[in-house]
Design an enzyme around this catalytic site. Structure first.
Site, PDB file in Angstrom:
ATOM      1  N   GLU A 116      -8.944  -0.628  -2.691  1.00 36.08           N
ATOM      2  CA  GLU A 116      -9.337   0.787  -2.696  1.00 36.08           C
ATOM      3  C   GLU A 116     -10.681   1.009  -2.012  1.00 36.08           C
ATOM      4  OE1 GLU A 116      -6.965   2.706  -3.245  1.00 36.08           O
ATOM      5  OE2 GLU A 116      -5.710   1.245  -4.262  1.00 36.08           O
ATOM      6  N   CYS A 133       0.843  -1.189   0.000  1.00 38.78           N
ATOM      7  CA  CYS A 133       0.000   0.000   0.000  1.00 38.78           C
ATOM      8  C   CYS A 133       0.877   1.236   0.000  1.00 38.78           C
ATOM      9  CB  CYS A 133      -0.903  -0.017   1.237  1.00 38.78           C
ATOM     10  SG  CYS A 133      -1.974   1.412   1.387  1.00 38.78           S
ATOM     11  N   HIS A 174     -10.094   1.115   1.615  1.00 38.43           N
ATOM     12  CA  HIS A 174      -9.601   2.434   2.044  1.00 38.43           C
ATOM     13  C   HIS A 174     -10.762   3.371   2.352  1.00 38.43           C
ATOM     14  CE1 HIS A 174      -5.276   2.658   1.963  1.00 38.43           C
ATOM     15  NE2 HIS A 174      -5.213   2.105   0.760  1.00 38.43           N
TER      16      HIS A 174
END
Length: 176
Positions: free
Chosen positions: A142, A99, A145
């Protein structure tokens, strides 16, 4: 590409560890944010980037990565909804993951090998992205996130501690 690369937000920064706010306005400001996100992702040599990784508390991510067939896919997804295969149809792909917000650390993480993401582009037009291989992993990473979760949060306690030690060691080497 007219975007401006912004600094990548690092693990421990509060905006990375809480769910992001939905995108409510699809305008030039959102399009500019997406361009900045692409510029930031390319500058950091990533394949995906969520808005909170550049400190923006909005549910939007960009990606530019290949699927299982090697076809390069690129796009923007605002307000993503992730759909994974049913458990009976799910095949896990265990692979090394990293990441941009935890630079230098990596861990082996099993994720479904297929994922579908529904959302909107920067103009508010509905989009659906079907991913396999690395793209499936990217869509899941993603979206995590934007939910306030990092890949290290999915690792075993031992693997998470190792990843954070690797990250801290590299940060010390870089500053010291």
């Amino acid at each position: 590409m007219n975007g401006q690369a912004r600094p990548i937000t690092l693990v421990g920064t509060p905006v990375l560890h809480r769910p992001c706010k939905p995108v409510e306005t699809f305008d030039d400001a959102l399009a500019e944010l997406a361009e900045d996100m692409f510029a930031s992702m390319y500058a950091a040599e990533g394949v995906g980037l969520a808005a909170n990784q550049i400190g923006v508390d909005l549910r939007v991510f960009v990606y530019d990565c290949p699927d299982a067939d090697g076809e390069r896919r690129r796009g923007v997804v605002a307000n993503p909804t992730l759909v994974l295969p049913d458990l009976a149809d799910r095949r896990l792909d265990s692979d090394d993951e990293g990441c941009l917000s935890v630079p230098g650390a990596r861990g082996t993480l099993a994720r479904p090998d297929r994922a579908t993401c529904h959302g909107f582009d920067v103009k508010g037009t509905p989009v659906t992205v079907e991913g396999t291989g690395l793209l499936a992993r990217c869509l899941q990473h993603e979206t995590d996130h934007l939910d306030g979760r990092l890949y290290i949060d999915r690792l075993s306690t031992r693997a998470r501690k190792k990843a954070l030690r690797d990250y801290e060691r590299l940060q010390e080497e870089a500053t010291g």
